[in-house]
Design a protein around this motif. Structure first.
Motif, short mmCIF file in Angstrom:
data_model
loop_
_atom_site.label_atom_id
_atom_site.label_comp_id
_atom_site.label_asym_id
_atom_site.label_seq_id
_atom_site.Cartn_x
_atom_site.Cartn_y
_atom_site.Cartn_z
N THR A 73 0.80 -1.23 0.00
CA THR A 73 0.00 0.00 0.00
C THR A 73 0.83 1.28 0.00
O THR A 73 0.67 2.14 -0.88
CB THR A 73 -0.96 0.01 1.20
OG1 THR A 73 -1.80 -1.13 1.14
CG2 THR A 73 -1.82 1.27 1.20
N LEU A 74 1.68 1.46 0.98
CA LEU A 74 2.38 2.73 1.11
C LEU A 74 3.31 3.02 -0.07
O LEU A 74 3.36 4.17 -0.53
CB LEU A 74 3.12 2.79 2.45
CG LEU A 74 2.19 2.85 3.67
CD1 LEU A 74 2.99 2.78 4.96
CD2 LEU A 74 1.32 4.10 3.66
N PRO A 75 4.05 2.04 -0.60
CA PRO A 75 4.83 2.32 -1.80
C PRO A 75 3.95 2.75 -2.98
O PRO A 75 4.35 3.62 -3.77
CB PRO A 75 5.54 0.99 -2.09
CG PRO A 75 5.67 0.36 -0.75
CD PRO A 75 4.39 0.71 -0.05
N ALA A 76 2.76 2.17 -3.10
CA ALA A 76 1.86 2.55 -4.19
C ALA A 76 1.35 3.98 -4.02
O ALA A 76 1.29 4.75 -4.99
CB ALA A 76 0.68 1.57 -4.27
N VAL A 77 0.99 4.34 -2.80
CA VAL A 77 0.54 5.71 -2.53
C VAL A 77 1.68 6.70 -2.72
O VAL A 77 1.50 7.79 -3.28
CB VAL A 77 -0.05 5.82 -1.11
CG1 VAL A 77 -0.41 7.27 -0.78
CG2 VAL A 77 -1.28 4.92 -0.96
N ALA A 78 2.88 6.33 -2.29
CA ALA A 78 4.05 7.19 -2.46
C ALA A 78 4.31 7.48 -3.94
O ALA A 78 4.59 8.62 -4.33
CB ALA A 78 5.27 6.55 -1.82
N ALA A 79 4.22 6.44 -4.77
CA ALA A 79 4.44 6.61 -6.20
C ALA A 79 3.39 7.51 -6.82
O ALA A 79 3.70 8.37 -7.67
CB ALA A 79 4.45 5.25 -6.89
N ALA A 80 2.13 7.35 -6.40
CA ALA A 80 1.05 8.19 -6.92
C ALA A 80 1.25 9.65 -6.51
O ALA A 80 1.00 10.56 -7.30
CB ALA A 80 -0.30 7.68 -6.42
N LEU A 81 1.70 9.87 -5.28
CA LEU A 81 1.97 11.23 -4.81
C LEU A 81 3.10 11.88 -5.61
O LEU A 81 3.00 13.02 -6.05
CB LEU A 81 2.34 11.21 -3.33
CG LEU A 81 1.18 11.15 -2.34
CD1 LEU A 81 1.68 10.75 -0.95
CD2 LEU A 81 0.46 12.50 -2.27
N TYR A 125 10.91 15.28 -6.21
CA TYR A 125 9.89 14.32 -5.80
C TYR A 125 10.33 12.89 -6.14
O TYR A 125 10.10 11.96 -5.37
CB TYR A 125 8.55 14.64 -6.46
CG TYR A 125 8.06 16.04 -6.15
CD1 TYR A 125 8.10 16.54 -4.85
CD2 TYR A 125 7.56 16.87 -7.15
CE1 TYR A 125 7.67 17.82 -4.55
CE2 TYR A 125 7.11 18.15 -6.87
CZ TYR A 125 7.17 18.63 -5.57
OH TYR A 125 6.74 19.91 -5.29
N LYS A 126 10.96 12.73 -7.29
CA LYS A 126 11.46 11.40 -7.67
C LYS A 126 12.55 10.93 -6.71
O LYS A 126 12.58 9.76 -6.31
CB LYS A 126 12.01 11.44 -9.09
CG LYS A 126 10.94 11.53 -10.18
CD LYS A 126 11.58 11.52 -11.56
CE LYS A 126 10.51 11.61 -12.65
NZ LYS A 126 11.11 11.61 -14.02
N ALA A 127 13.42 11.84 -6.32
CA ALA A 127 14.49 11.49 -5.39
C ALA A 127 13.92 11.14 -4.02
O ALA A 127 14.36 10.19 -3.36
CB ALA A 127 15.48 12.66 -5.27
N ASN A 128 12.91 11.91 -3.59
CA ASN A 128 12.27 11.62 -2.30
C ASN A 128 11.56 10.27 -2.33
O ASN A 128 11.56 9.53 -1.34
CB ASN A 128 11.29 12.73 -1.94
CG ASN A 128 11.98 14.04 -1.58
OD1 ASN A 128 13.20 14.06 -1.35
ND2 ASN A 128 11.23 15.12 -1.54
N LEU A 129 10.95 9.96 -3.47
CA LEU A 129 10.29 8.66 -3.63
C LEU A 129 11.32 7.53 -3.53
O LEU A 129 11.09 6.52 -2.86
CB LEU A 129 9.56 8.60 -4.97
CG LEU A 129 8.95 7.24 -5.34
CD1 LEU A 129 7.89 6.82 -4.32
CD2 LEU A 129 8.35 7.30 -6.75
N ALA A 130 12.44 7.70 -4.21
CA ALA A 130 13.50 6.67 -4.17
C ALA A 130 14.01 6.48 -2.75
O ALA A 130 14.26 5.35 -2.32
CB ALA A 130 14.64 7.07 -5.10
N SER A 131 14.13 7.58 -2.00
CA SER A 131 14.59 7.50 -0.62
C SER A 131 13.57 6.75 0.25
O SER A 131 13.95 5.90 1.07
CB SER A 131 14.82 8.91 -0.07
OG SER A 131 15.22 8.87 1.28
N PHE A 132 12.28 7.06 0.05
CA PHE A 132 11.26 6.36 0.82
C PHE A 132 11.25 4.88 0.47
O PHE A 132 11.19 4.02 1.37
CB PHE A 132 9.87 6.95 0.55
CG PHE A 132 8.78 6.14 1.19
CD1 PHE A 132 8.52 6.27 2.55
CD2 PHE A 132 8.05 5.21 0.46
CE1 PHE A 132 7.55 5.48 3.17
CE2 PHE A 132 7.09 4.43 1.07
CZ PHE A 132 6.83 4.56 2.42
N ASP A 133 11.30 4.57 -0.81
CA ASP A 133 11.27 3.17 -1.24
C ASP A 133 12.44 2.38 -0.63
O ASP A 133 12.28 1.22 -0.23
CB ASP A 133 11.32 3.08 -2.76
CG ASP A 133 9.98 3.44 -3.41
OD1 ASP A 133 8.96 3.43 -2.70
OD2 ASP A 133 9.97 3.71 -4.63
#
Length: 292
Positions: free
Chosen positions: A128-136, A151-159
């Motif tokens: 769930t959370l990775p999917a929501v993160a990608a959509a955001l 935003y892409k870099a922040n997504l990569a960091s979260f992932d």
């Protein structure tokens, strides 16, 4: 003197106007639950202004009632994130009462194919959370292309940080897969499934979640699983304290069953990573203690 006063007035007016102008540059995001709000902050960073509606870990989310301030926040939001699957039905009502053609809604249930009638505690599903993160990250990049790379870099960091949690869960699964456990509600259900646990007394849990009375046979079966040691862990919703929960907790402790509290909202002072990591660590410690 008049020129000086006029100039000073213009400067003062400029400073007043500058504040809202700067604030308006940020994308306004409203999250129904604070863990989605935390996620929005992690992805958006300094370029977003996030409001979380359910943010008090001491409140029972099932008892939430919307207010005028909630409706006002939604009316000016550019992005709205909520759970869906009947967990936060008040969001649909509020959104339908406040139309905004420019507003984007991100519904976790839709992203992972969940629907009404499914266990609604979707954030404990590792997908769930990775999917929501990608959509955001995708939506923020569209709205604010100048900062799309951020935003892409922040997504990569979260992932990457979430992958570490997944690895932690996989290590527990490798060691304890098949362990029978039970719960007062299905809050931790998806994570328990990801850990490979065998969940007992699910019908009882659904009844409690839906505020209905469990049948006598369901109650008897639950108590038996604690008394005879069938269940190795009792998960309970630490945000809900009623007589049934108190009784089962005491029964578990009396029969040396490990007890692990989980929450429906992110505790104060935590991030998704520390919240989930702490709960997984507690599960591991509880099971390690049973084997010593």
């Amino acid at each position: 003197m008049r020129s000086l006063l006029f100039g000073a007035a213009l400067l003062a007016l400029g400073s007043v106007l500058a504040g809202p102008a700067l604030a308006a540059d940020k994308v306004k995001i409203v999250a129904a639950e604070n863990f989605y709000g935390d996620l929005a902050t992690q992805i958006g960073g300094d370029h977003v202004d996030v409001t979380s509606i359910l943010s008090n870990p001491d409140d029972d989310p099932h008892l939430f009632e919307s207010s005028p301030s909630t409706a006002k926040a939604l009316s000016s939001a550019g992005i709205v994130v909520y759970n869906g699957a009947d967990y936060d039905p008040w969001m649909d009502k509020l959104l339908s009462a406040s139309t905004n053609a420019d507003r984007k809604t991100i519904v976790a249930a839709d992203l992972i194919g969940r629907k009404s009638g499914d266990n609604p505690h979707l954030w404990y599903d590792p997908k769930t959370l990775p999917a929501v993160a990608a959509a955001l990250a995708d939506e923020l990049g569209k709205r604010d292309s100048a900062n799309a790379q951020t935003y892409k870099a922040n997504l990569a960091s979260f992932d990457a940080s979430f992958a570490a949690l997944t690895k932690q869960a996989e290590a527990l699964k490798a060691k304890y897969q098949g362990t029978p456990v039970t719960a007062t509600e299905p809050v931790f259900g998806y994570m328990a499934e990801a850990l490979g646990f065998k969940m007992l007394n699910y019908d009882f849990q659904v009844a409690i979640m839906n505020d209905t009375e469990p049948s006598p046979s369901q109650v008897a079966g639950f108590e038996k699983s604690l008394k005879d040691g069938s269940a190795k862990i009792l998960f309970y919703n630490s945000q809900v304290s009623d007589e049934t929960t108190k009784h089962l907790l005491q029964l578990a402790r009396d029969n040396k069953v490990a007890v692990v509290g989980v929450t429906e909202t992110e505790p104060a002072g935590k991030t998704i990573q520390t919240w989930f990591g702490g709960q997984l660590k507690e599960v591991g410690s509880a099971l390690d203690g049973l084997t010593q």
